[in-house]
Design an enzyme around this catalytic site. Structure first.
Site, PDB file in Angstrom:
ATOM      1  N   ARG A 119       0.836  -1.201   0.000  1.00 37.64           N
ATOM      2  CA  ARG A 119       0.000   0.000   0.000  1.00 37.64           C
ATOM      3  C   ARG A 119       0.870   1.251   0.000  1.00 37.64           C
ATOM      4  NH1 ARG A 119      -3.234  -3.315   3.097  1.00 37.64           N
ATOM      5  NH2 ARG A 119      -2.098  -2.772   4.958  1.00 37.64           N
ATOM      6  N   ARG A 164       7.806   7.314   1.834  1.00 39.85           N
ATOM      7  CA  ARG A 164       7.172   6.181   1.168  1.00 39.85           C
ATOM      8  C   ARG A 164       7.217   4.932   2.033  1.00 39.85           C
ATOM      9  NH1 ARG A 164      10.206   6.940  -3.245  1.00 39.85           N
ATOM     10  NH2 ARG A 164       9.300   8.999  -3.224  1.00 39.85           N
ATOM     11  N   ASP A 180       9.807   1.395  -1.427  1.00 39.87           N
ATOM     12  CA  ASP A 180      10.335   1.743  -2.732  1.00 39.87           C
ATOM     13  C   ASP A 180      11.207   0.582  -3.191  1.00 39.87           C
ATOM     14  OD1 ASP A 180      10.256   3.796  -4.548  1.00 39.87           O
ATOM     15  OD2 ASP A 180      11.800   5.008  -3.586  1.00 39.87           O
ATOM     16  N   ASP A 198      13.619  -0.224  -6.342  1.00 41.77           N
ATOM     17  CA  ASP A 198      14.226   0.327  -7.552  1.00 41.77           C
ATOM     18  C   ASP A 198      15.056  -0.744  -8.256  1.00 41.77           C
ATOM     19  OD1 ASP A 198      13.230   2.882  -7.128  1.00 41.77           O
ATOM     20  OD2 ASP A 198      15.007   3.554  -6.028  1.00 41.77           O
TER      21      ASP A 198
HETATM   22  N1  ROI Z   1      16.673   9.013   1.086  1.00 45.02           N
HETATM   23  C1  ROI Z   1      17.211   7.937   1.680  1.00 45.02           C
HETATM   24  N2  ROI Z   1      18.121   8.106   2.648  1.00 45.02           N
HETATM   25  N3  ROI Z   1      16.873   6.669   1.301  1.00 45.02           N
HETATM   26  C2  ROI Z   1      15.955   6.452   0.319  1.00 45.02           C
HETATM   27  O1  ROI Z   1      15.664   5.291  -0.006  1.00 45.02           O
HETATM   28  C3  ROI Z   1      15.379   7.560  -0.321  1.00 45.02           C
HETATM   29  N4  ROI Z   1      14.483   7.403  -1.331  1.00 45.02           N
HETATM   30  C4  ROI Z   1      13.950   8.433  -1.952  1.00 45.02           C
HETATM   31  C5  ROI Z   1      14.268   9.855  -1.569  1.00 45.02           C
HETATM   32  C6  ROI Z   1      12.994  10.539  -1.109  1.00 45.02           C
HETATM   33  C7  ROI Z   1      14.861  10.548  -2.782  1.00 45.02           C
HETATM   34  N5  ROI Z   1      15.225   9.944  -0.496  1.00 45.02           N
HETATM   35  C8  ROI Z   1      15.765   8.854   0.098  1.00 45.02           C
HETATM   36  O2  ROI Z   1      13.114   8.214  -2.940  1.00 45.02           O
END
Ligand code: ROI
Length: 172
Positions: free
Chosen positions: A86, A96, A99, A101
């Site tokens: 969610r 978030r 995430d 990636d």
């Molecule tokens: N900052 C940190 N330290 N770790 C993250 O995974 C991360 N991911 C993001 C943003 C908001 C850019 N900053 C982050 O997407």
């Protein structure tokens, strides 16, 4: 006889709703993806947010996956997992729940509207490079070893307070 698998690296990040649990669960879910095998997971790391500072600290990790999925099929799976958590993402570079990636896919260079590999910001992010170096120390990015990219980050004193938390044992 199937097509050979490819090695993909995935960056995990969370700063909402028990981030350590979010990342641990996501590692288990990556291990269950179809046509794929989780072959390594880094320790968990804590870091201050990159981007807006008025949000909680992040938990980050990097995982290595052997997969028969294409890059876009893998991206579909990662986005489905994000939805399962969610994922909340109210604003650009904001907090978030999870995430995921796609950082690297074999030696592929992909530049499409939906997917860019290597992940465009990874060379400047300690929270990606340090866990990646833990599980794949001989990785090169744009012909340069990870150590060179890490030196850049350290020279700029921009490792965002990255701290290793704990190691996770993956059982076969
Ligand atoms: N900052 C940190 N330290 N770790 C993250 O995974 C991360 N991911 C993001 C943003 C908001 C850019 N900053 C982050 O997407």
């Amino acid at each position: 006889m199937g097509a050979p698998h490819q090695l993909a690296y995935i960056g995990l990040g969370s700063n909402l709703e028990s981030p350590i649990e979010q990342v641990r669960e996501a590692l288990n879910e990556l291990a269950m993806l179809p046509l794929s095998r989780l072959v390594a997971a880094s320790s968990l790391y804590a870091s201050r947010p990159v981007g807006p500072q008025d949000q909680p600290d992040f938990i980050n990790a990097v995982a290595a996956l052997e997969t028969h999925l294409s890059p876009l099929a893998l991206l579909d799976q990662l986005q489905a997992l994000e939805q399962q958590h969610r994922r909340r993402r109210q604003r650009h570079w904001g907090p978030r729940t999870l995430d995921l990636d796609l950082l690297l896919y074999a030696n592929a260079a992909i530049d499409t509207p939906r997917l860019r590999v290597p992940h465009p910001h990874m060379t400047a992010r300690a929270f990606v490079l340090v866990p990646l170096a833990e599980i794949a120390p001989s990785t090169h990015l744009y012909q340069k070893p990870l150590s060179v990219w890490l030196e850049h980050i350290n020279a700029q004193d921009s490792n965002h307070g990255l701290e290793r938390l704990a190691s996770l044992t993956i059982r076969a």
